[in-house]
Design an enzyme around this catalytic site. Structure first.
Site, short mmCIF file in Angstrom:
data_model
loop_
_atom_site.label_atom_id
_atom_site.label_comp_id
_atom_site.label_asym_id
_atom_site.label_seq_id
_atom_site.Cartn_x
_atom_site.Cartn_y
_atom_site.Cartn_z
CG ASP A 1 -0.18 0.05 2.53
OD1 ASP A 1 1.06 -0.08 2.51
OD2 ASP A 1 -0.82 0.21 3.59
CE LYS B 1 8.71 36.82 -11.01
NZ LYS B 1 9.22 35.51 -10.59
CG ASP C 1 15.98 32.44 -8.75
OD1 ASP C 1 16.13 32.61 -7.52
OD2 ASP C 1 14.91 32.67 -9.35
CB THR D 1 10.58 33.04 -13.81
OG1 THR D 1 9.31 32.98 -13.15
CG2 THR D 1 11.32 34.28 -13.37
CD GLU E 1 2.05 1.22 6.59
OE1 GLU E 1 2.76 0.39 7.20
OE2 GLU E 1 0.81 1.29 6.68
#
Length: 317
Positions: free
Chosen positions: A41, A197, A223, A231, A43
């Site tokens: 599942d 911007k 950046d 951007t 987990e």
């Protein structure tokens, strides 16, 4: 530097095995045998297969895509180590997911970066090491020692090898990143320009003006995170429209979600250089104008200095 003069263990989650192996190779310390697997599942189950009692343990795990899985892996590995009596546990998180949620942008919104800091602390980490945090104040979200490393030395070395520094302009793609861009510009003695911007809606960026004269210059956009790439592409177009010779980008964390790689490949960006803080996908590896530089040595050296109780900040002087 080898780690012989003090017991030290390196444990890797599944988020960036290649980087963990590069760090291990630099430290001449094999990765600790551990199993991090999923039940049916999904987990997560963790088993540390070596004795770590009384050891100084470093867990290397970026909380990159899928962010929640990798964050949960990190928390469970820390818990397993704490219950195995590790002396000190350092969470080495090269890319700190949720860092962009560092304040309330509007009413009834979470500060998820603080929640993640609490989770890591309560899981049992004694200290945290990360790289180019989106916002420096996130260090204050932790009540445990936090080292925010900088990729600048790696990026600066690369820039010096490849560019004529006399004709270089460092550019911040938005007003928020000016401090980061200025710090890099200072290291290579270059001038600084800013792209102003205006963002109308989340995920969309509209470029307005360039502050600074970029005519005839090679521009380097700096950046911390490239996500959708919008951007960057718009900033490159704005710079070229104002007479820039060519535009490159040096960004620490290549999140590159959705169609970002295709967008950058099709853009006028000459080259995007990212670190391997997030494991590059196959699309990134084959992209014509994206290049990856490794930060394994930098993080490895910071880990060695932490293990030997030496200064980490002097790495960035």
């Amino acid at each position: 530097m080898s780690a012989e003069n003090g017991p030290m263990k390196l444990v890797a989650g599944n988020s960036n095995r290649a980087l963990a192996e590069a760090i291990a190779a630099y430290l001449a310390t094999p990765l600790t045998k551990a199993v991090v697997r999923r039940f049916a599942d999904m987990e997560i189950f963790v088993e540390i297969q070596e004795n770590v009692r009384g050891e100084d343990v470093f867990v290397v795990q970026s909380t990159s895509f899928p962010a929640n899985d990798h964050l949960m892996e990190l928390l469970i590995i820390i818990d397993a180590l704490r219950r195995a009596s590790a002396k000190r546990i350092t969470a080495v998180v090269p890319y700190f997911g949720y860092a962009r949620q560092d304040r309330k942008p509007g009413p009834r919104t979470p500060i998820s970066a603080k929640l993640v800091a609490n989770l890591i602390t309560h899981a049992g980490a004694d200290r945290v090491m990360t790289l180019d945090l989106h916002a420096g104040q996130i260090q204050g979200f932790f009540d445990i020692p936090t080292d925010n490393l900088y990729s600048a030395p790696v990026m600066v070395r690369d820039i010096k090898e490849r560019f004529d520094l006399s004709n270089l302009m460092v550019v911040s793609p938005d007003v928020g990143g000016v401090v980061r861009a200025r710090a890099l510009a200072k290291r290579i003695d270059a001038q600084l320009a800013i792209v102003d911007k205006r963002r109308e809606r989340p995920g969309e960026s509209e470029v307005m003006n360039v502050i600074g004269n970029v005519e005839g210059r090679s521009c380097i956009l700096v950046d911390d995170i490239v996500d959708s790439g919008g951007t960057l592409v718009n900033a490159a177009d704005a710079l070229l429209a104002r007479g820039a010779k060519d535009v490159h980008a040096y960004i620490t964390h290549g999140v590159l979600s959705g169609g970002a790689v295709a967008r950058i490949t099709a853009s006028k960006l000459k080259e995007l250089v990212i670190s391997d803080s997030i494991q590059p996908t196959e699309a990134v590896r084959v992209a014509r104008n994206i290049r990856v530089v490794s930060i394994g040595t930098l993080i490895g050296e910071a880990i060695a200095r932490t293990a030997h109780e030496e200064s980490v900040s002097s790495l960035f002087d």
